[in-house]
Design an enzyme around this catalytic site. Structure first.
Site, PDB file in Angstrom:
ATOM      1  N   HIS A 235      25.700  51.824  38.205  1.00 45.38           N
ATOM      2  CA  HIS A 235      26.106  53.055  38.829  1.00 45.38           C
ATOM      3  C   HIS A 235      25.114  53.108  39.794  1.00 45.38           C
ATOM      4  O   HIS A 235      25.022  54.485  39.969  1.00 45.38           O
ATOM      5  CB  HIS A 235      26.209  54.221  37.835  1.00 45.38           C
TER       6      HIS A 235
ATOM      7  N   TYR B 214      34.777  58.540  36.688  1.00 42.80           N
ATOM      8  CA  TYR B 214      33.860  57.565  37.806  1.00 42.80           C
ATOM      9  C   TYR B 214      33.917  58.348  39.189  1.00 42.80           C
ATOM     10  O   TYR B 214      33.024  58.527  39.712  1.00 42.80           O
ATOM     11  CB  TYR B 214      34.799  56.336  38.067  1.00 42.80           C
TER      12      TYR B 214
ATOM     13  N   ASP C   3      31.302  44.020  41.584  1.00 39.40           N
ATOM     14  CA  ASP C   3      32.112  43.273  40.717  1.00 39.40           C
ATOM     15  C   ASP C   3      32.377  41.954  41.555  1.00 39.40           C
ATOM     16  O   ASP C   3      32.386  40.889  41.401  1.00 39.40           O
ATOM     17  CB  ASP C   3      33.305  43.875  40.072  1.00 39.40           C
TER      18      ASP C   3
ATOM     19  N   GLY D 244      39.627  44.590  30.947  1.00 36.35           N
ATOM     20  CA  GLY D 244      39.466  45.794  30.696  1.00 36.35           C
ATOM     21  C   GLY D 244      38.186  46.132  29.946  1.00 36.35           C
ATOM     22  O   GLY D 244      38.091  47.120  29.107  1.00 36.35           O
ATOM     23  N   ALA D 245      37.324  45.024  29.579  1.00 34.19           N
ATOM     24  CA  ALA D 245      36.183  45.122  28.848  1.00 34.19           C
ATOM     25  C   ALA D 245      35.021  45.462  29.553  1.00 34.19           C
ATOM     26  O   ALA D 245      33.792  45.299  29.136  1.00 34.19           O
ATOM     27  CB  ALA D 245      36.064  43.825  28.095  1.00 34.19           C
TER      28      ALA D 245
ATOM     29  N   GLU E 254      41.025  45.936  46.015  1.00 34.72           N
ATOM     30  CA  GLU E 254      40.883  46.798  44.739  1.00 34.72           C
ATOM     31  C   GLU E 254      40.780  48.545  45.071  1.00 34.72           C
ATOM     32  O   GLU E 254      41.553  49.256  44.453  1.00 34.72           O
ATOM     33  CB  GLU E 254      39.567  46.527  43.998  1.00 34.72           C
TER      34      GLU E 254
HETATM   35  P1  ADP Z   1      38.210  45.179  34.032  1.00 31.04           P
HETATM   36  O1  ADP Z   1      38.055  44.721  35.328  1.00 31.04           O
HETATM   37  O2  ADP Z   1      36.892  45.741  33.642  1.00 31.04           O
HETATM   38  O3  ADP Z   1      38.519  44.067  33.112  1.00 31.04           O
HETATM   39  P2  ADP Z   1      40.076  46.692  35.218  1.00 31.04           P
HETATM   40  O4  ADP Z   1      40.997  47.790  34.564  1.00 31.04           O
HETATM   41  O5  ADP Z   1      39.331  46.950  36.433  1.00 31.04           O
HETATM   42  O6  ADP Z   1      39.301  46.172  33.995  1.00 31.04           O
HETATM   43  O7  ADP Z   1      41.058  45.609  35.429  1.00 31.04           O
HETATM   44  C1  ADP Z   1      42.187  45.276  34.542  1.00 31.04           C
HETATM   45  C2  ADP Z   1      43.312  45.170  35.145  1.00 31.04           C
HETATM   46  O8  ADP Z   1      43.264  43.869  36.093  1.00 31.04           O
HETATM   47  C3  ADP Z   1      44.279  44.861  34.225  1.00 31.04           C
HETATM   48  O9  ADP Z   1      44.952  45.749  33.778  1.00 31.04           O
HETATM   49  C4  ADP Z   1      45.453  44.035  35.060  1.00 31.04           C
HETATM   50  O10 ADP Z   1      46.147  44.895  35.966  1.00 31.04           O
HETATM   51  C5  ADP Z   1      44.805  43.314  35.895  1.00 31.04           C
HETATM   52  N1  ADP Z   1      44.309  42.085  35.354  1.00 31.04           N
HETATM   53  C6  ADP Z   1      43.294  41.345  35.150  1.00 31.04           C
HETATM   54  N2  ADP Z   1      43.103  40.071  34.899  1.00 31.04           N
HETATM   55  C7  ADP Z   1      44.485  39.647  34.633  1.00 31.04           C
HETATM   56  C8  ADP Z   1      45.256  38.672  34.096  1.00 31.04           C
HETATM   57  N3  ADP Z   1      44.777  37.616  34.038  1.00 31.04           N
HETATM   58  N4  ADP Z   1      46.890  38.768  34.607  1.00 31.04           N
HETATM   59  C9  ADP Z   1      47.227  39.942  34.908  1.00 31.04           C
HETATM   60  N5  ADP Z   1      46.634  40.862  35.495  1.00 31.04           N
HETATM   61  C10 ADP Z   1      45.188  40.992  35.266  1.00 31.04           C
HETATM   62 MG    MG Z   2      37.604  45.929  37.225  1.00 33.70          MG
END
Ligand code: ADP
Ligand code: MG
Length: 403
Positions: free
Chosen positions: A46, A247, A195, A133-134, A183
């Site tokens: 952050h 955020y 990221d 989303g982890a 993004e």
């Molecule tokens: P993080 O970046 O922490 O994993 P985010 O919420 O920023 O979480 O991003 C997750 C989103 O990115 C998902 O909800 C989807 O929309 C998109 N995404 C990421 N990887 C994939 C994938 N392999 N196929 C489809 N969508 C994806």
């Molecule tokens: Mg992300």
């Protein structure tokens, strides 16, 4: 209680999977297949949006994109992680115009066009072993894999010669900027640049010191396995809620603090003048938010010093101090993150902290390599005791960037 390990695929396996998805679901053969990693931020959380310093590494877990050029401006996308085929005309992309997972992919094409590069329509298929989303940045992995696939498919020259094989760090920085725009502006997620820089500019076998003011990157030696250590990643699987609003509130708080102090960003507050600076902020909450940012940037400097000195274990206490600051001053942890950190430390980890944006997501622990399983088990047990969903684990040797 069993411990779930999320393994990474080999590059070849992941590429073959993406190619097969393109053929099976869109009926076309791939021109190119490229991939990009998720990331963990070792320390420096952050602070990317306040001119700070971060120290990320790339995960061995990658998102693979198989892509075929089209003669028109249509983008058709499929992903092994979703049933939804996403289709749009490139010309229809604009901030706020479209939604769905495809915006992360098409948004990169839009941003490259905005930057003056010639990119047309394409069919693409995605497959990934980066947890979604982890907090391990599956979104940036998707954007970065798309970016390098487009570089090859459209033979783009970012100033260092055409194609992916010629990309130098300056060219990768241009791609990272395009991914950030995708993004922020097309996907509408108000994230900093950590990221995308990680996925595109990390170095295998090292961490990178990312200067978020000028975008400069410097590799910092970080090879835990070489000294019998390992970086354990804990996907807490805690449900995210109200994340975007939180955020934004944190960003606004850091901007407010900088304004009150009359500095462009909190990086400009010298660590040894912190107390005097804090005394000038009347609001208790804003004061704590500022304290996190300034102390965290200092912890990154200390982390780089210990790593430059070959003392990987010396990172441990800094990681733990970072977590405490994120928990108490920045208030972005949740009980699952705190439990993961506490249980890791109780089980002998040298240091542990949440990583990524917080409010769920993942934690990391620096552990002795031969104790990684025992630490994971202890965390899984602590989660079970508190009635949390079972966490998942992976280990994260610093891996290769997008390519
Ligand atoms: P993080 O970046 O922490 O994993 P985010 O919420 O920023 O979480 O991003 C997750 C989103 O990115 C998902 O909800 C989807 O929309 C998109 N995404 C990421 N990887 C994939 C994938 N392999 N196929 C489809 N969508 C994806
Ligand atoms: Mg992300």
């Amino acid at each position: 209680m069993s411990v779930e390990r999320l393994g990474s695929w080999t590059r070849e396996d992941g590429d073959a999977r993406a190619v097969a998805v393109l053929t099976d679901r869109l009926g076309v053969a791939a021109d190119v297949v490229r991939s990009a990693p998720g990331r963990v931020n070792v320390i420096g959380e952050h602070v990317d949006y306040t001119g700070g310093l971060c120290l990320p590494t790339a995960l061995p877990h990658r998102t693979h994109v198989a892509l075929r050029r089209r003669d028109d401006d249509v983008v058709r996308l499929v992903s092994a992680q979703t049933d939804e085929t996403w289709t749009a005309e490139l010309g229809d992309l604009a901030p706020g115009a479209l939604s769905g997972w495809g915006v992360y992919v098409a948004g990169v094409a839009w941003a490259l066009r905005q930057a003056g590069f010639t990119v047309g329509g394409f069919d693409a298929a995605v497959d990934s072993c980066v947890p979604f989303g982890a907090g391990l940045s599956s979104s940036a992995a998707l954007e970065a894999a798309t970016a390098v696939a487009l570089v090859d498919a459209f033979d783009l020259d970012l100033g260092s010669g055409p194609g992916v094989r010629n990309l130098d760090d300056a060219a990768r920085a241009i791609l990272a900027t395009a991914c950030v725009r995708a993004e922020n502006e097309i996907a509408g997620a108000n994230t900093g640049g950590l990221d995308q820089a990680s996925s595109l500019r990390c170095v295998e076998g090292a961490a990178i010191l990312l200067d978020c003011r000028d975008g400069a990157v410097r590799p910092v030696p970080f090879d835990p396995l070489a000294v019998g250590l390992d970086l354990l990643v804990i996907d807490t699987r805690a449900p995210h809620s109200h994340v975007d609003g939180e955020y934004s509130a944190r960003r606004v708080a850091t901007e407010t603090a900088a304004e009150l102090l009359g500095v462009p960003d909190l990086r400009a507050v010298p660590f040894d003048e912190l107390d005097a600076a804090l005394a000038r902020i009347g609001d208790r909450v804003i004061r704590r938010r500022a304290r996190h940012c300034v102390t965290e940037i200092e912890r990154v400097r200390e982390a780089v010093a210990v790593l430059d000195g070959g003392d990987v274990a010396g990172l441990g206490p800094l990681m733990t101090a970072s977590h405490v600051s994120l928990r108490d001053d920045f208030e972005v942890t949740v009980p699952e993150l705190d439990t993961a950190v506490d249980a890791a430390l109780a089980a002998g980890a040298l240091g542990a902290r949440m990583t990524g944006g917080g409010f769920g997501g993942s934690a990391i622990a620096l552990v002795r390599a031969d104790e990684a399983d025992a630490v994971a088990q202890a965390i899984a047990d602590a989660f079970a005791l508190r009635g949390f969903a079972a966490p998942a684990f992976l280990t994260a040797p610093p891996s290769a960037p997008a390519g």
